[in-house]
Design a protein around this motif. Structure first.
Motif, PDB file in Angstrom:
ATOM      1  N   UNK A  37       0.616  -1.237  -0.076  1.00  0.00           N
ATOM      2  CA  UNK A  37       0.149  -0.449  -0.167  1.00  0.00           C
ATOM      3  C   UNK A  37       0.560   1.395   0.087  1.00  0.00           C
ATOM      4  N   UNK A  38       1.574   1.507  -0.071  1.00  0.00           N
ATOM      5  CA  UNK A  38       2.791   2.571   0.234  1.00  0.00           C
ATOM      6  C   UNK A  38       2.838   3.382  -1.100  1.00  0.00           C
ATOM      7  N   UNK A  39       3.190   2.175  -2.022  1.00  0.00           N
ATOM      8  CA  UNK A  39       3.163   3.514  -2.961  1.00  0.00           C
ATOM      9  C   UNK A  39       1.727   4.081  -3.235  1.00  0.00           C
ATOM     10  N   UNK A  40       0.652   3.708  -3.482  1.00  0.00           N
ATOM     11  CA  UNK A  40      -0.573   3.879  -3.712  1.00  0.00           C
ATOM     12  C   UNK A  40      -1.037   4.881  -2.213  1.00  0.00           C
ATOM     13  N   UNK A  41      -0.823   5.030  -1.491  1.00  0.00           N
ATOM     14  CA  UNK A  41      -0.921   5.753   0.124  1.00  0.00           C
ATOM     15  C   UNK A  41      -1.842   5.214   1.011  1.00  0.00           C
ATOM     16  N   UNK A 150     -20.960   3.960  -8.508  1.00  0.00           N
ATOM     17  CA  UNK A 150     -19.304   5.483  -8.313  1.00  0.00           C
ATOM     18  C   UNK A 150     -20.411   6.601  -7.950  1.00  0.00           C
ATOM     19  N   UNK A 151     -18.946   6.856  -7.248  1.00  0.00           N
ATOM     20  CA  UNK A 151     -19.304   7.767  -6.614  1.00  0.00           C
ATOM     21  C   UNK A 151     -17.846   9.011  -6.421  1.00  0.00           C
ATOM     22  N   UNK A 152     -18.027  10.176  -6.092  1.00  0.00           N
ATOM     23  CA  UNK A 152     -17.006  10.873  -5.260  1.00  0.00           C
ATOM     24  C   UNK A 152     -17.691  11.866  -3.613  1.00  0.00           C
ATOM     25  N   UNK A 153     -16.063  11.138  -3.961  1.00  0.00           N
ATOM     26  CA  UNK A 153     -16.135  10.904  -1.676  1.00  0.00           C
ATOM     27  C   UNK A 153     -14.829  11.558  -1.568  1.00  0.00           C
ATOM     28  N   UNK A 154     -15.456  12.381  -0.531  1.00  0.00           N
ATOM     29  CA  UNK A 154     -13.566  14.013  -0.558  1.00  0.00           C
ATOM     30  C   UNK A 154     -12.702  13.106   0.229  1.00  0.00           C
ATOM     31  N   UNK A 155     -11.512  13.672   0.377  1.00  0.00           N
ATOM     32  CA  UNK A 155     -10.539  12.982  -0.160  1.00  0.00           C
ATOM     33  C   UNK A 155     -10.451  13.215   2.012  1.00  0.00           C
ATOM     34  N   UNK A 156     -10.068  11.663   2.376  1.00  0.00           N
ATOM     35  CA  UNK A 156      -9.602  11.512   4.034  1.00  0.00           C
ATOM     36  C   UNK A 156      -8.493  10.961   4.548  1.00  0.00           C
ATOM     37  N   UNK A 157      -7.196  11.925   3.813  1.00  0.00           N
ATOM     38  CA  UNK A 157      -6.193  11.177   4.690  1.00  0.00           C
ATOM     39  C   UNK A 157      -5.049  10.521   3.021  1.00  0.00           C
ATOM     40  N   UNK A 158      -5.742  10.944   2.437  1.00  0.00           N
ATOM     41  CA  UNK A 158      -5.123  10.269   0.863  1.00  0.00           C
ATOM     42  C   UNK A 158      -4.932   8.346   0.650  1.00  0.00           C
ATOM     43  N   UNK A 159      -6.132   8.322   1.196  1.00  0.00           N
ATOM     44  CA  UNK A 159      -6.825   6.370   1.599  1.00  0.00           C
ATOM     45  C   UNK A 159      -7.802   5.904   0.852  1.00  0.00           C
TER      46      UNK A 159
END
Length: 165
Positions: A37-41, A150-159
């Protein structure tokens, strides 16, 4: 995917072995999560305590498989059994060194086969998001999975872990 007949399997590459980690050890799951997962945040689980990791990874409804190439970890996936016959591919991916070698299609085939063979499975599903590898969605669809929502979700910590869509 609602039927095992929908799977468009990919053949096993020479030298790749996939083995279930039948002895549950949360530290191993944490290591796999970090390695892949490191490479994909993937960051949603990094702050979990040992107790939280243990509850997650050593739960009877979670199973882990690891892909090995010449003794090295090439990738892994986790399956989680849920209500109403649903099995989620919770985490899936390749270690950075093994991306682009043709292992992803077979590892996903293995994951989907394993999900269908786990009890009374009625549906196999996975979340993905734009942080995943550019070929992730194509791989899921090539194996026969269909987009459900599909949905647009707010970013929550880059994961993708909590905000996958």
């Amino acid at each position: 995917m609602r039927s095992p007949e929908e799977l468009n399997g990919k053949e096993k590459p020479l030298g790749l072995e996939v083995i279930e980690a039948e002895e549950k050890e949360f530290r191993f799951n944490r290591y796999l999560y970090q390695l892949v997962g490191e490479a994909w945040s993937w960051t949603d689980k990094l702050s979990l305590s040992d107790d939280a990791w243990e509850r997650y990874a050593e739960n009877e409804n979670l199973r882990t498989w690891v892909a090995y190439r010449k003794g090295s970890i090439a990738g892994y996936y986790e399956l989680q059994r849920q209500d109403q016959g649903n099995v989620e591919i919770v985490y899936f991916g390749l270690a950075p060194k093994f991306i682009g070698q043709g292992f992803g299609g077979y590892l996903l085939t293995h994951a989907i086969d394993s999900a269908w063979s786990w009890g009374d499975t009625q549906r196999v599903w996975v979340h993905t998001c734009t942080l995943d590898h550019a070929a992730a969605l194509r791989n899921y669809q090539a194996r026969g999975m269909k987009i459900y929502k599909t949905e647009k979700a707010p970013s929550i910590g880059g994961s993708c872990g909590l905000s996958r869509s």
